[in-house]
Design a protein around this motif. Structure first.
Motif, PDB file in Angstrom:
ATOM      1  N   VAL A 147       0.867  -1.174   0.000  1.00 14.55           N
ATOM      2  CA  VAL A 147       0.000   0.000   0.000  1.00 14.55           C
ATOM      3  C   VAL A 147       0.904   1.224   0.000  1.00 14.55           C
ATOM      4  O   VAL A 147       1.759   1.369   0.872  1.00 14.55           O
ATOM      5  N   PHE A 148       0.739   2.066  -0.976  1.00 10.68           N
ATOM      6  CA  PHE A 148       1.663   3.156  -1.213  1.00 10.68           C
ATOM      7  C   PHE A 148       0.909   4.478  -1.104  1.00 10.68           C
ATOM      8  O   PHE A 148       0.090   4.808  -1.957  1.00 10.68           O
ATOM      9  N   VAL A 149       1.176   5.217  -0.020  1.00  9.00           N
ATOM     10  CA  VAL A 149       0.457   6.464   0.220  1.00  9.00           C
ATOM     11  C   VAL A 149       1.268   7.618  -0.330  1.00  9.00           C
ATOM     12  O   VAL A 149       2.461   7.740  -0.034  1.00  9.00           O
ATOM     13  N   THR A 150       0.666   8.456  -1.099  1.00 10.53           N
ATOM     14  CA  THR A 150       1.428   9.556  -1.670  1.00 10.53           C
ATOM     15  C   THR A 150       0.506  10.696  -2.097  1.00 10.53           C
ATOM     16  O   THR A 150      -0.711  10.560  -2.135  1.00 10.53           O
ATOM     17  N   HIS A 151       1.123  11.834  -2.370  1.00  9.45           N
ATOM     18  CA  HIS A 151       0.367  12.900  -3.004  1.00  9.45           C
ATOM     19  C   HIS A 151       0.980  13.214  -4.347  1.00  9.45           C
ATOM     20  O   HIS A 151       0.576  14.149  -5.023  1.00  9.45           O
ATOM     21  N   LYS A 152       2.000  12.424  -4.744  1.00 10.83           N
ATOM     22  CA  LYS A 152       2.724  12.709  -5.981  1.00 10.83           C
ATOM     23  C   LYS A 152       2.150  11.893  -7.134  1.00 10.83           C
ATOM     24  O   LYS A 152       2.204  10.668  -7.136  1.00 10.83           O
ATOM     25  N   LEU A 153       1.616  12.604  -8.106  1.00  6.54           N
ATOM     26  CA  LEU A 153       0.983  11.937  -9.237  1.00  6.54           C
ATOM     27  C   LEU A 153       1.973  11.072 -10.000  1.00  6.54           C
ATOM     28  O   LEU A 153       1.662   9.956 -10.414  1.00  6.54           O
ATOM     29  N   ARG A 154       3.186  11.586 -10.172  1.00  6.69           N
ATOM     30  CA  ARG A 154       4.187  10.852 -10.952  1.00  6.69           C
ATOM     31  C   ARG A 154       4.526   9.506 -10.312  1.00  6.69           C
ATOM     32  O   ARG A 154       4.719   8.508 -11.020  1.00  6.69           O
ATOM     33  N   ASP A 155       4.608   9.503  -8.975  1.00  7.32           N
ATOM     34  CA  ASP A 155       4.909   8.246  -8.286  1.00  7.32           C
ATOM     35  C   ASP A 155       3.830   7.216  -8.578  1.00  7.32           C
ATOM     36  O   ASP A 155       4.121   6.051  -8.833  1.00  7.32           O
ATOM     37  N   VAL A 156       2.599   7.668  -8.524  1.00  7.34           N
ATOM     38  CA  VAL A 156       1.478   6.771  -8.771  1.00  7.34           C
ATOM     39  C   VAL A 156       1.562   6.210 -10.186  1.00  7.34           C
ATOM     40  O   VAL A 156       1.453   5.004 -10.415  1.00  7.34           O
ATOM     41  N   GLU A 157       1.806   7.104 -11.134  1.00 10.74           N
ATOM     42  CA  GLU A 157       1.845   6.681 -12.527  1.00 10.74           C
ATOM     43  C   GLU A 157       2.983   5.704 -12.785  1.00 10.74           C
ATOM     44  O   GLU A 157       2.861   4.771 -13.568  1.00 10.74           O
ATOM     45  N   GLU A 158       4.094   5.928 -12.085  1.00  7.57           N
ATOM     46  CA  GLU A 158       5.265   5.102 -12.336  1.00  7.57           C
ATOM     47  C   GLU A 158       5.124   3.726 -11.691  1.00  7.57           C
ATOM     48  O   GLU A 158       5.591   2.728 -12.225  1.00  7.57           O
ATOM     49  N   LEU A 159       4.499   3.682 -10.535  1.00  2.20           N
ATOM     50  CA  LEU A 159       4.617   2.482  -9.698  1.00  2.20           C
ATOM     51  C   LEU A 159       3.323   1.681  -9.549  1.00  2.20           C
ATOM     52  O   LEU A 159       3.342   0.453  -9.575  1.00  2.20           O
ATOM     53  N   CYS A 160       2.200   2.381  -9.335  1.00  2.00           N
ATOM     54  CA  CYS A 160       1.017   1.683  -8.823  1.00  2.00           C
ATOM     55  C   CYS A 160       0.223   0.998  -9.925  1.00  2.00           C
ATOM     56  O   CYS A 160       0.172   1.463 -11.070  1.00  2.00           O
ATOM     57  N   GLY A 161      -0.404  -0.113  -9.549  1.00  7.14           N
ATOM     58  CA  GLY A 161      -1.268  -0.803 -10.478  1.00  7.14           C
ATOM     59  C   GLY A 161      -2.696  -0.300 -10.360  1.00  7.14           C
ATOM     60  O   GLY A 161      -3.476  -0.342 -11.299  1.00  7.14           O
ATOM     61  N   GLN A 162      -3.005   0.186  -9.187  1.00  5.83           N
ATOM     62  CA  GLN A 162      -4.362   0.608  -8.913  1.00  5.83           C
ATOM     63  C   GLN A 162      -4.266   1.752  -7.918  1.00  5.83           C
ATOM     64  O   GLN A 162      -3.315   1.819  -7.137  1.00  5.83           O
TER      65      GLN A 162
END
Lengths: 347, 488
Positions: free
Chosen positions: B190-205
């Motif tokens: 579970v990856f908590v962030t406010h950075k859009l780029r991190d989400v785009e780079e890493l998360c599947g959902q």
């Protein structure tokens, strides 16, 4: 809760704590095979039966209230000045030094005594400033710094008594050579307590009461004690105010030490502070850090000390019982206060 | 392990931190949780890991109901959390830190732990020296240590709270690589962030939170615009702003570098004129408070210059900033502004300065009463400040400000305040502007930034944007920039 009801609850809590402390000490006495009632009677009669005894109580009250006055200042600044004991000792050392220096000079005794007391106050202040500097600039918590400096102060006074200032012939635990009687502070008719010392003590606690309550300095000290960060933001430099608190406390502790030399022992003896510094911390806590309350409490503590002197003779009890009673009192009052706060929060 | 949260509710006083949150996180995924400050992400994950307890709701692990009462419970169930500020033991050696928290023998086998730490670290290409003291490690290395520690105690759900804040780009790549490797092995991340780029780079959902609610879930590929709208979009009406006339420059910041343990800001430039209000946007800890504190003289810059009304005050003592007419209102009002245990009257005396040897208590009380009525403070002069509400505490702080201020710096001026108090506070600040003061404030409330600022500067991971003119600025634009868009 209304103000009146609040006061009533507070008083009831304090009375309860007092009763618990007495009950606790009584249980101890019972366990030791002594009659609590008889012990308390002896304690009281030993301190107030005669004017001479009461004068003894006052003699103990003087250094105790001065030490209390000092630690009230450091408590106000949020500091645990446990080094007050050493500050009293250094006060005594400086006073002895000044008197030794001036006793041969052709000066009126009053001037020599005044100089001696001033030197003692400066000595206490310097020792306190050392603890303060360790705290504010060296990052050493004042409890550890003070504790260490207490040991050093003991060592200094022992070294002086057995070394440079030893009695002609051989140094002994009974202290340095007594000063000539011209340098003894005048005492009340039946002896034991000097009106000058009493006056100084009363003035001391009065000054602290005013300082803490009615001056801008006292209020800023209080602010620093309660929240150094906000104080800094408000433009009050916490380090400087803490240093001042130490120095002022040292002045009072030094005065206590000076009076021990000039009006009680007339010389420097080992452990001349007699635990008055630590006892002063207890009095301040028991008085809830209020200067005027400290006056009767210190008197009560001094009375217990004096009254306990005759316990070994009359009841074959150790005189350290006074310490047990004082300690129990402080612990139970603090505990009751803690309980009251918890109860207030939950209700 | 599959994690399922059902109808989680959590309130702190009047604040609904989690409002009926239901989420399903399947094993082997990297699941992003996105949202701005106070959206409720950390609360939810603290509930999951046992740091907080939910008011109501249920938790299912692999379909079975589980009750987690403490972090120790969480770890027994295989749930470990990597906190934003590493919760490790700075004075210990890395290997000792590594061994803490595992149930074991009375005499732990340090040698074996060393080997184990080395092997685990090697698996992920982490560089943690077992003999090094934890406080000598970088934030990134401490994070790596914490991750292998959690793995070694058998965690099967790994929660990471804003892990990319304060670490280098290389460390971030290593971290992401390790997380992909772990999720490939079936670990739930579970990856908590406010950075859009991190989400785009890493998360599947990803699940997006806003104001305590779950707004929506989406899966790869992500639509950045949609994510920003979910994070920030709201009904928003901009009232008419009356601007004060601008005067000469009151604050000049040139090539300023400031840093603390976690973050550094370098090359900051800003100019503020009398009568102007500039807002600093960004997630907490992006560097805006470093800038504010440097401008107040509370921290010393590493490089560059701070001038107030033309006077160079760089690295001068705080006292000189005060004398130059700078005031600082902290977000932590009771910790860094007011003194707990002192009354309103006593605060008035303290604020009056240092030329009062003996206090005239009647006069001081009159002063306090005047301020109480001038600033509409709901308190008596004898009220201890801690008994006041947040709004009234802020009013007391405002009332203590000197008359002729040039620069007012504020952290979250209206955080935790009701609308009436917020409006009142800003009326007062605008009045100050009209009288010639400049106002620089940071806020995580985009509405507040847009409503009151003349210009807005956005911070992201220690970098600051060029000032944006608030007129015509859209909330979405700020939202994107807070999320890191435009900072590459």
């Amino acid at each position: 809760m209304t103000g009146f009801k609040q006061k009533f609850v507070d008083a009831a809590v304090q009375a309860g704590a007092l009763a618990l402390a007495v009950a606790f000490t009584s249980a101890l006495l019972k366990a030791a095979g002594a009659s609590p009632l008889e012990t308390y009677r002896q304690l009281i009669s030993g301190s107030v039966d005669s004017f001479a005894e009461f004068a003894y109580v006052l003699r103990g009250w003087v250094p105790l209230i001065l030490a209390t006055a000092g630690v009230l200042i450091t408590f106000t600044a949020g500091l645990w000045n446990i080094g007050v004991e050493g500050q009293i000792m250094l006060g005594a050392v400086f006073t002895t030094w000044a008197l030794r220096l001036l006793q041969g000079a052709d000066l009126p005794p009053a001037v020599v005594l005044a100089a001696g007391i001033a030197a003692g106050m400066i000595g206490g202040a310097l020792w306190a400033a050392l603890a303060g500097a360790l705290k504010t600039y060296g990052g050493v918590h004042e409890i550890f710094g003070g504790l260490g400096l207490n040991f050093v102060a003991t060592a200094i006074s022992l070294w002086l008594i057995f070394g440079p200032w030893k009695r002609p012939g051989i140094g002994s635990m009974s202290g340095t050579e007594p000063f000539p009687e011209t340098l003894w502070m005048t005492e009340l008719a039946s002896g034991h307590v000097s009106p000058w010392a009493l006056g100084l003590a009363v003035a001391g606690i009065g000054v602290v009461a005013l300082l803490v309550r009615n001056t801008g300095f006292g209020l800023r000290l209080k602010a620093v004690g309660k929240n150094p960060c906000s104080s800094h933001r408000l433009g009050i430099p916490p380090a400087r105010y803490m240093m001042w608190a130490f120095i002022l406390c040292g002045l009072f502790a030094g005065a206590a030490g000076a009076l021990q030399v000039t009006s009680v022992y007339h010389r420097l003896i080992p452990s001349i502070s007699s635990g008055y510094g630590f006892l002063g911390l207890l009095v301040a806590m028991l008085a809830a850090y209020r200067a005027l309350w400290a006056i009767p409490i210190a008197l009560f503590f001094a009375a217990i000390n004096v009254g306990s002197i005759q316990l070994p003779i009359m009841l074959q009890l150790d005189s350290s019982l006074s310490g047990v009673l004082q300690g129990a009192l402080v612990l139970f009052v603090l505990m009751a206060e803690g309980a009251r706060r918890r109860w207030m929060r939950s209700s | 392990m599959n994690v399922e949260l059902r109808n989680i509710q959590k309130t702190f006083g009047p604040v609904r931190a989690n409002d009926d949150i239901s989420l399903t996180i399947p094993a082997g995924t990297i699941y992003g949780i996105l949202g701005e400050n106070g959206a409720g992400k950390s609360t939810l994950l603290k509930i999951l890991s046992g740091y907080l307890r939910a008011d109501s709701g249920a938790l299912l692990l692999d379909g079975r109901p589980a009750v987690i009462r403490s972090p120790a419970d969480g770890i027994r169930h295989g749930i470990g959390m990597l906190h934003q500020d590493p919760l490790d033991f700075p004075p210990m050696e890395a290997v000792d830190d590594f061994m803490v928290g595992r149930s074991g023998k009375f005499f732990p086998d340090r040698k074996r732990a060393c080997a184990e730490l080395g092997k685990l670290a090697g698996d992920f290409d982490f560089s943690v020296d077992p003999e090094a003291r934890v406080d000598s490690l970088t934030v990134g290395e401490r994070q790596q240590l914490e991750i292998v520690r959690l793995l070694a105690i058998g965690v099967r759900v790994l929660i990471l709270d804003e892990p990319t804040t304060g670490i280098s780009a290389g460390q971030k790549q290593k971290l992401f690589q390790a997380l992909r490797q772990l999720s490939g092995q079936g670990m739930t991340i579970v990856f908590v962030t406010h950075k859009l780029r991190d989400v785009e780079e890493l998360c599947g959902q990803v699940a997006v939170f806003r104001q305590g609610r779950l707004i929506g879930e989406t899966a790869r590929p992500f639509d950045e615009g949609a994510l920003v709208r979910m994070m920030f979009d709201r009904e928003f009406e901009r009232p008419h702003r009356s601007r004060a006339a601008l005067g000469e420059t009151v604050l000049e910041v040139r090539d300023l570098s400031v840093e603390d343990r976690r973050l550094s800001v370098s090359g900051a430039n800003l100019e503020l004129k009398r009568g102007e209000i500039v807002g600093l946007a960004g997630m907490d800890g992006s560097g805006q408070e470093l800038l504010l504190r440097a401008c107040a003289g509370l921290i010393r810059p590493v490089g560059g210059r701070v001038c107030v009304s033309g006077r160079n005050l760089t690295r001068r003592p705080y006292r000189e900033f005060l004398d130059a007419g700078v005031a600082y209102l902290p977000a932590a009002r009771m910790e860094a502004g007011l003194v707990r245990g002192l009354t309103v009257t006593e605060h008035c005396v303290l604020a009056a300065g240092r030329n009062n040897f003996s206090i005239d208590w009647t006069g001081a009380e009159r002063q306090a009463l005047k301020r109480i009525s001038d600033f509409d403070i709901r308190a008596r002069p004898s009220s201890p400040v801690e008994s006041l509400s947040g709004g009234n505490q802020q009013r007391v702080l405002l009332s203590l400000l000197k008359e002729d201020l040039r620069l007012i710096l504020l952290e979250h001026p209206t955080r935790g305040l009701d609308i009436e108090s917020s409006i009142y506070i800003w009326d007062q600040l605008k009045k100050r502007c009209q009288n010639g003061a400049g106002v620089l404030f940071m806020s995580s409330d985009i509405d507040e930034l847009l409503q009151y600022s003349d210009r807005v500067v956005v911070f992201f991971s220690g970098r600051m944007s060029a000032p944006l003119d608030a007129a015509g600025l859209r909330a979405e634009t700020i939202g994107q920039r807070i999320g890191g868009v435009g900072f590459e």
